[in-house]
Design a protein around this motif. Structure first.
Motif, mmCIF file in Angstrom:
data_model
loop_
_atom_site.group_PDB
_atom_site.id
_atom_site.type_symbol
_atom_site.label_atom_id
_atom_site.label_comp_id
_atom_site.label_asym_id
_atom_site.label_seq_id
_atom_site.Cartn_x
_atom_site.Cartn_y
_atom_site.Cartn_z
ATOM 1 N N PHE A 1 0.831 -1.198 0.000
ATOM 2 C CA PHE A 1 0.000 0.000 0.000
ATOM 3 C C PHE A 1 0.868 1.251 0.000
ATOM 4 O O PHE A 1 1.850 1.337 0.737
ATOM 5 C CB PHE A 1 -0.913 0.020 1.229
ATOM 6 C CG PHE A 1 -1.702 1.295 1.378
ATOM 7 C CD1 PHE A 1 -2.753 1.571 0.512
ATOM 8 C CD2 PHE A 1 -1.377 2.212 2.366
ATOM 9 C CE1 PHE A 1 -3.496 2.749 0.644
ATOM 10 C CE2 PHE A 1 -2.111 3.386 2.508
ATOM 11 C CZ PHE A 1 -3.169 3.645 1.651
ATOM 12 N N ILE A 2 0.513 2.227 -0.825
ATOM 13 C CA ILE A 2 1.127 3.552 -0.828
ATOM 14 C C ILE A 2 0.021 4.560 -0.553
ATOM 15 O O ILE A 2 -0.980 4.601 -1.279
ATOM 16 C CB ILE A 2 1.808 3.866 -2.173
ATOM 17 C CG1 ILE A 2 2.971 2.911 -2.411
ATOM 18 C CG2 ILE A 2 2.291 5.315 -2.218
ATOM 19 C CD1 ILE A 2 3.630 3.054 -3.776
ATOM 20 N N TYR A 3 0.188 5.334 0.497
ATOM 21 C CA TYR A 3 -0.833 6.332 0.825
ATOM 22 C C TYR A 3 -0.946 7.325 -0.329
ATOM 23 O O TYR A 3 0.062 7.862 -0.793
ATOM 24 C CB TYR A 3 -0.492 7.053 2.124
ATOM 25 C CG TYR A 3 -1.599 7.949 2.633
ATOM 26 C CD1 TYR A 3 -2.642 7.424 3.386
ATOM 27 C CD2 TYR A 3 -1.621 9.308 2.326
ATOM 28 C CE1 TYR A 3 -3.673 8.240 3.848
ATOM 29 C CE2 TYR A 3 -2.645 10.120 2.772
ATOM 30 C CZ TYR A 3 -3.668 9.579 3.533
ATOM 31 O OH TYR A 3 -4.696 10.393 3.966
ATOM 32 N N PRO A 4 -2.167 7.597 -0.811
ATOM 33 C CA PRO A 4 -2.296 8.395 -2.033
ATOM 34 C C PRO A 4 -2.069 9.890 -1.820
ATOM 35 O O PRO A 4 -2.200 10.409 -0.711
ATOM 36 C CB PRO A 4 -3.736 8.128 -2.470
ATOM 37 C CG PRO A 4 -4.448 7.792 -1.212
ATOM 38 C CD PRO A 4 -3.455 7.053 -0.357
ATOM 39 N N MET A 5 -1.752 10.558 -2.905
ATOM 40 C CA MET A 5 -1.666 12.010 -2.944
ATOM 41 C C MET A 5 -3.089 12.556 -3.024
ATOM 42 O O MET A 5 -3.866 12.147 -3.902
ATOM 43 C CB MET A 5 -0.843 12.454 -4.147
ATOM 44 C CG MET A 5 -0.566 13.938 -4.221
ATOM 45 S SD MET A 5 0.729 14.248 -5.457
ATOM 46 C CE MET A 5 0.803 16.034 -5.435
ATOM 47 N N LEU A 6 -3.444 13.456 -2.116
ATOM 48 C CA LEU A 6 -4.809 13.955 -2.022
ATOM 49 C C LEU A 6 -4.926 15.365 -2.594
ATOM 50 O O LEU A 6 -3.943 16.094 -2.725
ATOM 51 C CB LEU A 6 -5.280 13.930 -0.567
ATOM 52 C CG LEU A 6 -5.238 12.554 0.111
ATOM 53 C CD1 LEU A 6 -5.719 12.663 1.550
ATOM 54 C CD2 LEU A 6 -6.080 11.538 -0.653
ATOM 55 N N LEU A 7 -6.168 15.747 -2.904
ATOM 56 C CA LEU A 7 -6.436 16.983 -3.625
ATOM 57 C C LEU A 7 -6.755 18.137 -2.691
ATOM 58 O O LEU A 7 -7.504 17.974 -1.718
ATOM 59 C CB LEU A 7 -7.640 16.779 -4.553
ATOM 60 C CG LEU A 7 -7.568 15.617 -5.543
ATOM 61 C CD1 LEU A 7 -8.936 15.393 -6.155
ATOM 62 C CD2 LEU A 7 -6.538 15.900 -6.619
ATOM 63 N N ALA A 8 -6.214 19.300 -2.997
ATOM 64 C CA ALA A 8 -6.719 20.541 -2.425
ATOM 65 C C ALA A 8 -7.944 20.958 -3.241
ATOM 66 O O ALA A 8 -8.277 20.333 -4.256
ATOM 67 C CB ALA A 8 -5.644 21.618 -2.469
ATOM 68 N N THR A 9 -8.632 22.007 -2.807
ATOM 69 C CA THR A 9 -9.835 22.466 -3.503
ATOM 70 C C THR A 9 -9.596 23.841 -4.096
ATOM 71 O O THR A 9 -9.161 24.764 -3.395
ATOM 72 C CB THR A 9 -11.034 22.525 -2.543
ATOM 73 O OG1 THR A 9 -11.268 21.218 -2.007
ATOM 74 C CG2 THR A 9 -12.281 22.991 -3.262
ATOM 75 N N ALA A 10 -9.863 23.981 -5.372
ATOM 76 C CA ALA A 10 -9.805 25.285 -6.029
ATOM 77 C C ALA A 10 -11.190 25.926 -5.947
ATOM 78 O O ALA A 10 -12.207 25.234 -6.122
ATOM 79 C CB ALA A 10 -9.374 25.139 -7.480
ATOM 80 N N PRO A 11 -11.274 27.217 -5.678
ATOM 81 C CA PRO A 11 -12.587 27.856 -5.523
ATOM 82 C C PRO A 11 -13.377 27.965 -6.815
ATOM 83 O O PRO A 11 -14.606 28.085 -6.788
ATOM 84 C CB PRO A 11 -12.243 29.243 -4.970
ATOM 85 C CG PRO A 11 -10.836 29.497 -5.424
ATOM 86 C CD PRO A 11 -10.169 28.152 -5.422
ATOM 87 N N SER A 12 -12.697 27.908 -7.955
ATOM 88 C CA SER A 12 -13.378 28.060 -9.239
ATOM 89 C C SER A 12 -12.509 27.474 -10.342
ATOM 90 O O SER A 12 -11.304 27.250 -10.147
ATOM 91 C CB SER A 12 -13.664 29.540 -9.519
ATOM 92 O OG SER A 12 -12.455 30.275 -9.554
ATOM 93 N N PRO A 13 -13.078 27.221 -11.515
ATOM 94 C CA PRO A 13 -12.274 26.715 -12.630
ATOM 95 C C PRO A 13 -11.164 27.694 -13.001
ATOM 96 O O PRO A 13 -11.330 28.908 -12.882
ATOM 97 C CB PRO A 13 -13.292 26.579 -13.772
ATOM 98 C CG PRO A 13 -14.617 26.525 -13.104
ATOM 99 C CD PRO A 13 -14.505 27.352 -11.865
ATOM 100 N N PHE A 14 -10.036 27.164 -13.448
ATOM 101 C CA PHE A 14 -8.914 28.025 -13.820
ATOM 102 C C PHE A 14 -8.149 27.389 -14.966
ATOM 103 O O PHE A 14 -8.242 26.183 -15.215
ATOM 104 C CB PHE A 14 -7.990 28.260 -12.625
ATOM 105 C CG PHE A 14 -7.265 27.032 -12.131
ATOM 106 C CD1 PHE A 14 -5.943 26.778 -12.489
ATOM 107 C CD2 PHE A 14 -7.902 26.114 -11.295
ATOM 108 C CE1 PHE A 14 -5.267 25.649 -12.030
ATOM 109 C CE2 PHE A 14 -7.247 24.982 -10.827
ATOM 110 C CZ PHE A 14 -5.919 24.746 -11.197
ATOM 111 N N SER A 15 -7.406 28.223 -15.682
ATOM 112 C CA SER A 15 -6.509 27.768 -16.737
ATOM 113 C C SER A 15 -5.097 28.181 -16.365
ATOM 114 O O SER A 15 -4.886 29.243 -15.764
ATOM 115 C CB SER A 15 -6.898 28.379 -18.086
ATOM 116 O OG SER A 15 -8.179 27.969 -18.488
ATOM 117 N N ASP A 16 -4.124 27.334 -16.704
ATOM 118 C CA ASP A 16 -2.733 27.631 -16.351
ATOM 119 C C ASP A 16 -1.845 26.722 -17.193
ATOM 120 O O ASP A 16 -2.014 25.499 -17.181
ATOM 121 C CB ASP A 16 -2.504 27.382 -14.855
ATOM 122 C CG ASP A 16 -1.169 27.924 -14.359
ATOM 123 O OD1 ASP A 16 -0.161 27.766 -15.079
ATOM 124 O OD2 ASP A 16 -1.125 28.477 -13.246
ATOM 125 N N SER A 17 -0.893 27.314 -17.882
ATOM 126 C CA SER A 17 -0.015 26.517 -18.756
ATOM 127 C C SER A 17 0.906 25.597 -17.978
ATOM 128 O O SER A 17 1.512 24.689 -18.556
ATOM 129 C CB SER A 17 0.816 27.448 -19.652
ATOM 130 O OG SER A 17 1.626 28.308 -18.859
#
Length: 285
Positions: free
Chosen positions: A2-18
């Motif tokens: 088992f490898i403990y997974p990488m978890l997500l932070a929350t973005a307040p709204s959709p965004f674009s970023d290169s």
């Protein structure tokens, strides 16, 4: 392993970023696939062994490997992942029921990261290098898939997510290493739905507001419990008003006359008509 997974932070709204790639968020449950010396073990994000739940995933790759992804059940009527079906698969206990569900509710393991391969730990490689290795895999069967992604255009993808009625999207920094913790390098953006509900009571212990909606006959139908959203001032105002409309109580709850209305945001409605992960947004006057 088992490898403990990488978890997500929350973005307040959709965004674009290169500097980011963007993936559809699959509405299933997290799965770590581990193969060592041809022995396969499957784990939930909380390190619960679920190997026996998914016989269709016990098909070996060409070498030792650890993969991160989501287990999904696709609703043939909508083409979308059905979280209730996934939970039915996860909770099935008896061998004969599991075998039957393999035919009636088949799952797909949707892979989005590769953590180890051929004895090599890949977690210290940048995400795009891991994606390149993942793209070279020969998948062992039809129950496996690799999630697609686009570079940079998160807002454009999210418009499609909304039109398709999917759960949301995930933005991942291209140079992110794989860390076994919650990280701002991976951000989720939820495609929220909204509903107006009556607050019909509250939990005596841990915070929770009971909710209900009017059904077609004009009667209240319970829809679950709000556990997130209101701040201290909102809670204080609610409890001051609720004193005047108490209708009864039992060991766990105080019940209220249905005078207080609120708007909630949620993932979606469950098939049983309950709010999924409701969050309070405001009172309705």
């Amino acid at each position: 392993m088992f490898i403990y997974p990488m978890l997500l932070a929350t973005a307040p709204s959709p965004f674009s970023d290169s500097d980011y790639i963007f993936e559809p968020k699959v509405d299933g449950h997290r799965l770590i696939f581990s193969q060592e010396s041809s022995m396969i073990q499957l784990y939930t994000r909380h390190n619960n062994d679920c190997t026996q739940q998914y016989p269709e995933l016990l098909v070996p790759f060409d070498d030792d490997i650890s993969l991160d992804g989501e287990v999904a059940c696709v609703d043939p009527a909508t083409g979308l992942s059905d979280i209730d079906a996934v939970m039915s698969r996860l909770k099935a206990g008896k061998h004969d029921k599991i075998q039957r569900l393999t035919s009636t509710l088949p799952v797909t393991f949707v892979i989005f990261d590769i953590l180890q391969y051929k004895g090599r730990d890949l977690r210290r490689l940048p995400l795009m290098e891991r994606k390149a290795i993942l793209s070279t895999l020969t998948l062992p069967g039809p129950a496996f898939g690799i999630i697609p992604y686009i570079e940079g255009a998160g807002e454009q993808l999210f418009e499609q997510i909304e039109s398709w009625g999917m759960e949301g999207m995930v933005g991942k920094r291209k140079n992110s290493l794989y860390v076994s913790q919650r990280s701002p390098a991976w951000k989720k953006v939820i495609n929220w739905s909204y509903a107006d509900v009556y607050i019909t009571g509250y939990r005596k212990g841990e915070f929770g507001w009971l909710t209900a909606v009017m059904d077609g006959s004009g009667k209240l139908r319970p829809t679950g419990i709000i556990e997130h959203g209101p701040g201290p001032k909102v809670k204080k105002a609610f409890y001051l008003v609720s004193r005047e409309i108490v209708a009864g109580e039992d060991k766990n709850f105080v019940y209220l006359e249905p005078y207080i209305r609120a708007q909630v945001k949620m993932r979606n409605w469950t098939k049983s008509g309950m709010l999924r992960d409701p969050v309070f947004t405001k009172f309705i006057v």
